[in-house]
Design a protein around this motif. Structure first.
Motif, PDB file in Angstrom:
ATOM      1  N   GLU A   1      -7.245  -8.492  -6.862  1.00 30.87           N
ATOM      2  CA  GLU A   1      -7.257  -7.733  -5.612  1.00 30.87           C
ATOM      3  C   GLU A   1      -7.375  -6.233  -5.898  1.00 30.87           C
ATOM      4  O   GLU A   1      -8.156  -5.521  -5.243  1.00 30.87           O
ATOM      5  CB  GLU A   1      -5.971  -8.016  -4.827  1.00 30.87           C
TER       6      GLU A   1
ATOM      7  N   ASP B   1      -5.073   4.843  -1.863  1.00 29.86           N
ATOM      8  CA  ASP B   1      -5.728   3.684  -2.475  1.00 29.86           C
ATOM      9  C   ASP B   1      -5.007   3.183  -3.730  1.00 29.86           C
ATOM     10  O   ASP B   1      -5.635   2.696  -4.671  1.00 29.86           O
ATOM     11  CB  ASP B   1      -7.196   4.000  -2.796  1.00 29.86           C
TER      12      ASP B   1
ATOM     13  N   LYS C   1     -10.804  -5.201  -7.155  1.00 26.54           N
ATOM     14  CA  LYS C   1     -11.856  -5.242  -6.129  1.00 26.54           C
ATOM     15  C   LYS C   1     -11.725  -4.118  -5.109  1.00 26.54           C
ATOM     16  O   LYS C   1     -12.731  -3.542  -4.665  1.00 26.54           O
ATOM     17  CB  LYS C   1     -11.802  -6.598  -5.414  1.00 26.54           C
ATOM     18  N   ASN C   2     -10.458  -3.744  -4.733  1.00 28.95           N
ATOM     19  CA  ASN C   2     -10.286  -2.895  -3.552  1.00 28.95           C
ATOM     20  C   ASN C   2      -9.455  -1.619  -3.744  1.00 28.95           C
ATOM     21  O   ASN C   2      -9.344  -0.836  -2.790  1.00 28.95           O
ATOM     22  CB  ASN C   2      -9.619  -3.712  -2.433  1.00 28.95           C
ATOM     23  N   TRP C   3      -8.872  -1.408  -4.931  1.00 26.48           N
ATOM     24  CA  TRP C   3      -7.931  -0.297  -5.065  1.00 26.48           C
ATOM     25  C   TRP C   3      -8.190   0.506  -6.332  1.00 26.48           C
ATOM     26  O   TRP C   3      -8.841   0.038  -7.261  1.00 26.48           O
ATOM     27  CB  TRP C   3      -6.482  -0.822  -5.066  1.00 26.48           C
TER      28      TRP C   3
ATOM     29  N   ARG D   1      -8.680  -1.732 -13.815  1.00 29.74           N
ATOM     30  CA  ARG D   1      -8.034  -0.686 -13.021  1.00 29.74           C
ATOM     31  C   ARG D   1      -6.706  -0.340 -13.686  1.00 29.74           C
ATOM     32  O   ARG D   1      -6.025  -1.226 -14.230  1.00 29.74           O
ATOM     33  CB  ARG D   1      -7.775  -1.156 -11.586  1.00 29.74           C
TER      34      ARG D   1
ATOM     35  N   ASP E   1       0.856  -1.187   0.000  1.00 28.95           N
ATOM     36  CA  ASP E   1       0.000   0.000   0.000  1.00 28.95           C
ATOM     37  C   ASP E   1       0.896   1.241   0.000  1.00 28.95           C
ATOM     38  O   ASP E   1       1.625   1.498   0.954  1.00 28.95           O
ATOM     39  CB  ASP E   1      -0.884  -0.035   1.256  1.00 28.95           C
TER      40      ASP E   1
END
Length: 798
Positions: free
Chosen positions: A521, A494, A524-526, A578, A490
């Motif tokens: 991943e 984000d 879905k989340n970033w 993404r 990270d």
């Protein structure tokens, strides 16, 4: 800041001046390159019937400087086309043009009177507010600007570049007494972010920081060698990588720098210091002065500490006792061999300096002298230990600066030994130990600190908001997922960074598995993902040793599975919803480049050397490399009537010749990078810049790519390329096996034996890549090439 450098001028077109002008051109700054007017004609000019009034004669020195940077090796320019930004001229006719420039850099001969005379003329023409700097390597900056107007002095400072300016990171900035703080601030920021330099603030003292310490270290090494009766080769074996120094060690480095240059710099500081003990430590040994007198200046005269025999093959080394050259021999020293196997650099240093043989004694003597000398130069040459350490790392390519070295070998332990041997400890070391501290650097609450000798306490290291340090993030528990080859980290806002950390960052199954895990991943989340790391190189390609071992064991199914997994992992990443931005630097070869070409955008360091080099090991690119270079060459062609053959020919030439860019911008010219891909001149910021690109793409409403079919030239086009390969072999430009490999490439990029203008999927093309790869990996000549590369580090042309 409102100030900008839209145009610059370099006064002095010698090697240093011309290469500074070249680096300004590298970053897009139009630059005047001026020098003196010749006083007599050369024989060549006389033969052409030219006179001293001819412009070609009057600008001769500047023209020669510009021509030199175009031909320079290593290249001074990112791409040769950048030379068009350099305009040549002379001091007699072109000084009025200085009214158009924002930064004037003086790089003339190291003579105070000449510099002052030139700057007095410059002042008549410069525009108010323009910056003037001197590249002097040791003359007082205040003495140079003395006599100029107050406004001129307020905009005057030292900017000491190291040679060659494109590659050497260090830039010492030396403010004069009257330099405005905002000028210093602007130049520090500009030179770091635009020119890509590591900035060290130095004081106006003899030779500033890096050359002051570096010259002392070299002389200390020579003095220790003579005192101990050791040979040049023995010293170079000790003072190279095992001590955290460059492979060129001590004497190979001196040959590259030039003995005359070294003696000049050493004499400058020797003449200016007053302390008799320091003078003795800076006294150049007589045999070195004799070498200069003999014209044995190093690489520039092909004779220095090393030279070649009459056959140009045998390596000879100087016996400084007899001043004769003798055959070089391989040196093995016990403590050096032990240290090589001791683990990291800290362990290597401790194994070396605390051992009990002559190599260890030499290493200790040299290290001790440099550490004590560096400590005694504070606060004379710098306000903190960080500036000294960075100066030596960036200016002399040391892995650790003097105070970092002191920490590595133990301040308490080494100081005690020094005292036992009768040495006086520098005040900074006495104060450190008296305050109860045991190191110059420390981690406090997760943040790096350094020992401040004024407050005698630790102060936090400067943290720049646009500098992302992956090691620090991992220490702060920012790792999301990790395996032996890669980690997902990270990096804030984000956005995540996929970091490779396998040996040499070579791609194996562990990295492929991490890509497979990271893409869903992130989706879905970033907001997006950067692919980057802070190792020695971005990625040297696939794990060649693994492939060779599997091939020798005839594990064909396993090899094909590895290749297929890599291909489809990158294809999945390419069509992720993404944004993915690659941040390459250094060597970016084979699979490393394929990772970049499968990303949505690339933010490359200027010093990125990228290429598909698989043919050198008897294979072809099979991670989508052939496919992606083809797509880059034909994209934008929407009319099916347009003949693709010239573009396919270019693709073939790029892959079959294993072209490697010598810079990020050249990567664009070759076609590995797209025009929309960015270049970061300072590689320290490449991950931050890539992150900003991810955020911008996300903010703009990133839309995933849609698969499109690729038009191929088919069987007829393949025949054209096969004829080209045959012609190359018949002309002895390539070997018979090179022709075999080239025909495999042709088969893939032409779409096999399909009819011309057939439309194929990307999957079809990577299947062709994989088939060609598998047909080659079992071949004895391919395996011989792989073995040769792994053992020798060079390609075999069998």
């Amino acid at each position: 800041m409102g100030r900008k450098i839209k145009k610059a001028a370099v006064l002095g077109a010698g090697v240093m001046g011309a290469t500074i002008a070249a680096h300004l051109a590298n970053v897009g700054v139009p630059t005047l390159l001026l020098d003196i007017v010749p006083r007599e004609l050369t024989a060549e000019e006389q033969a052409k019937g030219l006179t001293l009034e001819n412009p070609a004669v009057r600008n001769r020195f500047a023209v020669k400087g510009k021509e030199g940077v175009v031909k320079a090796r290593p290249a001074a320019l990112y791409v040769k086309d950048d030379a068009e930004l350099i305009t040549v001229g002379n001091f007699e006719e072109d000084l009025p043009k200085l009214s158009e420039v924002d930064w004037i850099i003086e790089v003339v001969i190291e003579n105070l009177a000449i510099k002052k005379d030139l700057l007095a003329k410059v002042e008549r023409f410069r525009k108010p507010g323009s910056i003037i700097s001197t590249n002097t390597s040791g003359i007082s900056v205040n003495a140079i600007c003395e006599g100029l107007s107050e406004e001129c002095r307020q905009h005057f400072l030292g900017t000491h570049f190291f040679n060659p300016p494109r590659y050497m990171k260090l830039l010492e900035i030396i403010p004069a007494r009257d330099t405005l703080p905002e000028v210093v601030e602007f130049m520090s920021h500009y030179c770091e972010r635009v020119l890509g330099k590591g900035i060290v603030m130095a004081k106006d003292t003899p030779n500033f920081i890096a050359n002051r310490i570096g010259v002392h270290g070299i002389i200390a090494t020579i003095q220790a060698m003579v005192e101990m009766g050791m040979t040049v080769e023995e010293v170079d074996a000790v003072t190279g990588p095992v001590m955290g120094r460059p492979k060129s060690a001590s004497f190979r480095t001196l040959d590259m720098v030039g003995l005359d240059t070294f003696v000049h710099v050493a004499k400058n500081v020797f003449d200016q210091v007053i302390d008799p003990r320091e003078k003795a430590e800076l006294d150049t040994p007589q045999f070195v002065l004799d070498m200069v007198k003999n014209g044995w200046l190093g690489d520039k005269t092909r004779k220095g500490f090393y030279t070649k025999g009459k056959d140009k093959k045998e390596k000879l080394v100087l016996d400084y006792k007899t001043m004769e050259y003798i055959p070089a021999s391989r040196v093995k020293l016990g403590s050096v061999e032990t240290a090589k196997n001791a683990g990291g650099l800290k362990e290597k240093l401790n194994a070396l300096v605390y051992a009990k043989d002559k190599a260890s004694e030499l290493a200790w003597k040299v290290t001790k002298k440099v550490l004590i000398y560096s400590g005694n130069r504070l606060p004379e040459i710098a306000d903190d230990v960080v500036a000294v350490d960075n100066g030596m790392k960036w200016g002399f390519n040391w892995k650790l600066g003097p105070f970092e070295t002191w920490d590595a070998i133990g301040v308490e332990k080494s100081a005690a030994r020094m005292k036992e041997e009768g040495d006086d400890l520098p005040p900074v070391v006495v104060d450190l130990l008296a305050s109860g501290k045991k190191s110059f650097y420390a981690k406090i609450d997760g943040r790096p600190h350094y020992f401040d000798f004024r407050s005698q306490d630790y102060l936090p290291m400067e943290e720049k908001p646009d500098l992302i340090v992956l090691k620090s993030l991992k220490e702060r528990q920012k790792v999301i997922h990790s395996n032996s080859g890669a980690s997902l980290i990270d990096i804030g806002d984000d956005v995540v960074c996929l970091e490779f950390h396998s040996p040499n960052n070579a791609i194996g199954q562990d990295i492929v598995e991490m890509i497979d895990w990271a893409v869903p991943e992130v989706e879905k989340n970033w907001r997006g993902m950067v692919i980057g790391n802070q190792g020695s190189n971005f990625c040297v390609g696939a794990n060649l040793m693994l492939i060779l071992m599997e091939a020798q064991d005839e594990n064909w199914d396993d090899i094909e599975a590895i290749v297929r997994d890599f291909q489809y992992s990158l294809l999945r990443m390419k069509y992720s919803d993404r944004p993915v931005v690659a941040a390459p630097f250094g060597m970016t070869l084979g699979g490393g480049l394929e990772v970049c070409m499968s990303s949505h955008r690339v933010r490359a360091a200027a010093e990125t050397y990228m290429g598909l080099v698989e043919l050198g090991v008897g294979l072809i690119p099979a991670g989508g490399g052939c496919k992606e270079v083809l797509i880059r060459n034909i994209e934008g062609v929407y009319d099916n009537k347009v003949d693709l053959q010239p573009m396919v020919n270019r693709t073939f030439e790029t892959i079959a010749m294993a072209k490697v860019s010598m810079s990020g911008p050249e990567g664009k010219k070759i076609g590995y990078l797209r025009p929309t891909d960015g270049i970061a001149v300072n590689g320290d910021y490449v991950i931050y810049d890539a992150k900003q690109t991810v955020l911008a793409m996300d903010k703009e409403g990133f839309k995933p790519l849609r698969p499109k079919k690729v038009r191929v030239v088919g069987k007829n086009g393949k025949s054209v390329l096969q004829v080209a390969a045959y012609t190359m072999r018949m002309g002895n430009f390539i070997s018979e096996y090179d022709e075999v490999l080239a025909k495999k490439v042709a088969h893939v990029i032409c779409g096999g034996d399909l009819p011309a203008n057939s439309l194929v999927t990307e999957e079809y093309l990577i299947d062709l890549e994989r088939e060609a790869f598998m047909s080659l990996v079992g071949e004895p000549k391919t395996q011989a090439r792989m073995e040769h590369m792994l053992s020798k580090g060079k390609p075999l042309r069998n």
